[in-house]
Design an enzyme around this catalytic site. Structure first.
Site, PDB file in Angstrom:
ATOM      1  N   GLY A  12       0.841  -1.202   0.000  1.00 18.66           N
ATOM      2  CA  GLY A  12       0.000   0.000   0.000  1.00 18.66           C
ATOM      3  C   GLY A  12       0.872   1.248   0.000  1.00 18.66           C
ATOM      4  N   ARG A  73       0.835  -5.073  -5.025  1.00 23.92           N
ATOM      5  CA  ARG A  73       1.045  -6.144  -4.041  1.00 23.92           C
ATOM      6  C   ARG A  73       1.361  -7.410  -4.837  1.00 23.92           C
ATOM      7  NH1 ARG A  73      -0.480  -4.338   1.007  1.00 23.92           N
ATOM      8  NH2 ARG A  73      -2.080  -2.719   1.087  1.00 23.92           N
ATOM      9  N   ASP A 107       5.952  -5.246   5.734  1.00 23.21           N
ATOM     10  CA  ASP A 107       6.336  -6.606   6.079  1.00 23.21           C
ATOM     11  C   ASP A 107       6.366  -7.547   4.863  1.00 23.21           C
ATOM     12  OD1 ASP A 107       6.641  -8.811   8.116  1.00 23.21           O
ATOM     13  OD2 ASP A 107       4.789  -9.425   7.137  1.00 23.21           O
ATOM     14  N   ILE A 132       1.707   2.944   6.710  1.00 23.83           N
ATOM     15  CA  ILE A 132       0.942   3.881   7.549  1.00 23.83           C
ATOM     16  C   ILE A 132       0.538   3.200   8.856  1.00 23.83           C
ATOM     17  CG2 ILE A 132       0.045   5.266   5.634  1.00 23.83           C
ATOM     18  CD1 ILE A 132      -2.717   3.870   6.180  1.00 23.83           C
ATOM     19  N   ASP A 133       0.519   1.859   8.859  1.00 25.64           N
ATOM     20  CA  ASP A 133       0.062   1.123  10.054  1.00 25.64           C
ATOM     21  C   ASP A 133       1.061   1.205  11.214  1.00 25.64           C
ATOM     22  OD1 ASP A 133      -1.941   0.414   8.373  1.00 25.64           O
ATOM     23  OD2 ASP A 133      -1.552  -1.736   8.398  1.00 25.64           O
ATOM     24  N   MET A 175      -7.827   2.752   9.573  1.00 28.32           N
ATOM     25  CA  MET A 175      -7.059   1.616   9.032  1.00 28.32           C
ATOM     26  C   MET A 175      -6.094   1.049  10.061  1.00 28.32           C
ATOM     27  SD  MET A 175      -6.048   2.333   5.100  1.00 28.32           S
ATOM     28  CE  MET A 175      -7.148   1.873   3.762  1.00 28.32           C
ATOM     29  N   ARG A 278     -24.328   6.237  14.050  1.00 26.02           N
ATOM     30  CA  ARG A 278     -23.897   6.398  12.647  1.00 26.02           C
ATOM     31  C   ARG A 278     -22.439   5.963  12.551  1.00 26.02           C
ATOM     32  NH1 ARG A 278     -26.761   9.963   9.299  1.00 26.02           N
ATOM     33  NH2 ARG A 278     -28.959   9.789   9.860  1.00 26.02           N
ATOM     34  N   HIS A 284      -9.145   4.888   2.523  1.00 24.69           N
ATOM     35  CA  HIS A 284      -7.949   5.367   1.818  1.00 24.69           C
ATOM     36  C   HIS A 284      -7.720   6.863   1.921  1.00 24.69           C
ATOM     37  CE1 HIS A 284      -8.601   1.341   0.190  1.00 24.69           C
ATOM     38  NE2 HIS A 284      -7.282   1.327   0.057  1.00 24.69           N
TER      39      HIS A 284
HETATM   40  O1  F6P Z   1      -1.015  -1.759   5.115  1.00 27.38           O
HETATM   41  C1  F6P Z   1      -1.506  -0.501   4.907  1.00 27.38           C
HETATM   42  C2  F6P Z   1      -2.997  -0.551   4.663  1.00 27.38           C
HETATM   43  O2  F6P Z   1      -3.466   0.756   4.409  1.00 27.38           O
HETATM   44  C3  F6P Z   1      -3.817  -1.201   5.783  1.00 27.38           C
HETATM   45  O3  F6P Z   1      -4.059  -0.315   6.835  1.00 27.38           O
HETATM   46  C4  F6P Z   1      -5.055  -1.622   5.040  1.00 27.38           C
HETATM   47  O4  F6P Z   1      -5.693  -2.729   5.656  1.00 27.38           O
HETATM   48  C5  F6P Z   1      -4.522  -2.024   3.709  1.00 27.38           C
HETATM   49  O5  F6P Z   1      -3.309  -1.341   3.524  1.00 27.38           O
HETATM   50  C6  F6P Z   1      -5.456  -1.732   2.577  1.00 27.38           C
HETATM   51  O6  F6P Z   1      -4.864  -2.136   1.406  1.00 27.38           O
HETATM   52  P1  F6P Z   1      -5.452  -1.903  -0.046  1.00 27.38           P
HETATM   53  O7  F6P Z   1      -5.209  -0.469  -0.402  1.00 27.38           O
HETATM   54  O8  F6P Z   1      -4.691  -2.839  -0.896  1.00 27.38           O
HETATM   55  O9  F6P Z   1      -6.907  -2.202   0.031  1.00 27.38           O
END
Ligand code: F6P
Length: 355
Positions: A12, A73, A107, A132-133, A175, A278, A284
Site C-alpha cells: 500500500g 502487491r 512486512d 501507515i500502520d 485503518m 452512525r 484510503h
Molecule cells: O497496510 C496498509 C494498509 O493501508 C492497511 O491499513 C489496510 O488494511 C490495507 O493497507 C489496505 O490495502 P489496499 O489499499 O490494498 O486495500
C-alpha cells in the site's frame, strides 16, 4: 561506467514514499550511481520495466503523496496459490545490470527482499521500512504513519461537532490491519470516548456502559474510534496476493449492534431523545494527499541512508529509525511478525476514555 541502483515501492502507498525516492536519487546520483525506478513494485522487476530517474524527475516530489513509480502487491516467491517467480525476478535484475536493489515497503515487501538476499542469487539488497500502520518491527516509526494519524485526528475533530449537535453515537473506522497504532493515537489526539484496537479484547457491554454514562451525565454524544482489524475473520471480502484478508466495514457491524442496544435500552428511559448510531470509514483518505513535514523529513533521511548502506555494501539490512537516529538492522529482524501496541500504551489512553 556508473553502477546502477534499482529502487521499488511495494504494498500500500504511504505519504513519504516520494521523499525516499528523492533521497535515493539525490544521494545516489551525487555519489556517482545511476538510479533506476521499477514501475509498480515487484511487478516492474518481473517485467523488467524500469526507468532511469534524474534530478528533474524527483524535483519537489517530497511534497507529494503516493509514489511516482507506482506500487503493487505482487509477490515473487510462492504464496498461497501463486507460483515461484523468483527466477524471472533474478534474471531481470541481472539483465538490467543492477549493482543493488533498494526495496521500500512493509512486512510483505521486505519479506520478499529478505528471501532474495538469503537466496544468494541477487544478494545486493537494502530495505527501507514503510507503512501507515506503523506495525513493522525493528524500527520505531514508519513514514506515512504521522500523516495518517493527522488525517484521522482531523476527521475525529470534525465528527465531534456534528455528532454532538445531533446527540448521536458515531463510530469512526481507522485503518490498521494487525495493529491499532493509528486508532490509538488518533483516538487520543481527537478525544474519542472509546478506542477499540485488535490488541485489546473488549466487551460490547463496556462500550454500552460508556455511552449510557455519557448520556446520563448530560454529554449526549459519544465518539468511538475502531481499528479496521478488530475482526479479521471475514474471508468473503477476499485476500490480496500475499494472503492478507481485505478489511473495511467493521464500523457498520459495530453501528448496527449499538443501534439495536440504543433502541432496546435508552428510548424508554429517555423518550425526549431520538437515539441514533452512525458510522464513517476513513479508508484510503488516510493514505492520500501530501505528507506531513515529519514524514517528508523521515522519508528523505531514510532514502539518503539507504544509499549509504549500498556504498558500505551492508547487504540484507534495512535502514531503521531508532530514537532520532537512522541505523541499520538485519532485514530478518523486521519481517515475520508485527510490532503491536503494548498494553501500557493502551492503559495511558484508557485514563481518558469515556470522558
Ligand atoms: O497496510 C496498509 C494498509 O493501508 C492497511 O491499513 C489496510 O488494511 C490495507 O493497507 C489496505 O490495502 P489496499 O489499499 O490494498 O486495500
Amino acid at each position: 561506467m556508473a553502477q546502477k541502483i534499482g529502487i521499488l515501492t511495494g504494498g500500500g502507498d504511504a505519504p513519504g514514499l516520494n521523499a525516499v525516492i528523492r533521497g535515493v536519487v539525490v544521494n545516489g546520483t551525487k555519489s556517482g550511481y545511476e538510479v533506476w525506478g521499477f514501475i509498480d513494485g515487484w511487478a516492474g522487476v518481473l517485467n523488467a520495466n524500469a526507468k532511469q530517474l534524474s534530478f528533474d524527475d524527483v524535483e519537489d516530489i517530497h511534497r507529494q503523496g503516493g509514489t511516482i513509480i507506482g506500487t503493487s502487491r505482487t509477490p515473487i516467491f510462492p504464496k498461497k496459490g501463486s507460483p515461484d517467480r523468483s527466477d524471472e525476478a533474478v534474471a531481470s535484475l541481472k539483465k538490467l545490470g543492477l549493482h543493488a536493489l533498494i526495496v521500500i515497503g512493509g512486512d510483505d515487501t521486505q519479506g520478499e527482499a529478505d528471501r532474495l538476499y538469503k537466496d544468494k542469487r541477487f544478494p545486493h539488497v537494502v530495505g527501507v521500512p514503510k507503512t501507515i500502520d506503523n506495525d513493522l518491527r525493528a524500527t520505531d516509526y514508519t513514514f506515512g504513519f504521522n500523516t495518517a494519524v493527522e488525517i484521522a485526528t482531523q476527521a475525529i475533530d470534525r465528527l465531534h461537532t456534528t455528532t454532538k449537535s445531533h446527540h448521536r453515537v458515531m463510530i469512526v473506522e481507522i485503518m490498521g490491519r494487525h495493529a491499532g497504532w493509528m486508532t490509538l493515537e488518533a483516538g487520543m489526539a481527537g478525544g474519542a470516548h472509546v478506542v477499540l484496537i485488535p490488541e485489546v479484547k473488549f466487551d460490547m457491554g463496556e462500550v454500552y456502559g460508556v455511552i449510557k454514562e455519557r448520556y446520563e451525565n448530560g454529554k449526549g454524544y459519544t465518539i468511538i474510534a475502531v481499528a479496521e482489524g478488530i475482526e479479521e475473520t471475514d474471508e468473503s471480502k477476499g485476500t490480496d496476493a500475499f494472503g492478507n484478508i481485505k478489511l473495511g466495514g467493521v464500523c457498520e457491524t459495530v453501528q448496527e449492534r449499538i443501534q439495536e442496544w440504543l433502541v432496546e435500552n435508552m428510548e424508554k428511559p429517555y423518550p425526549e431523545f431520538k437515539f441514533e448510531a452512525r458510522s464513517v470509514r476513513l479508508g484510503h483518505l488516510q493514505r492520500g494527499g501530501a505528507p506531513t513535514a515529519y514524514d517528508r523529513i523521515l522519508g528523505t533521511r531514510l532514502g539518503i541512508q539507504a544509499v549509504e548502506l549500498v556504498k558500505s555494501e551492508t547487504w540484507g539490512h534495512m535502514v531503521s529509525l531508532q530514537g532520532t537516529e537512522v541505523k541499520a538492522v538485519k532485514l530478518e529482524e523486521a519481517v515475520g511478525g508485527y510490532k503491536t501496541v503494548p498494553e501500557g500504551r493502551y492503559e495511558e489512553a484508557r485514563l481518558f476514555l469515556g470522558l
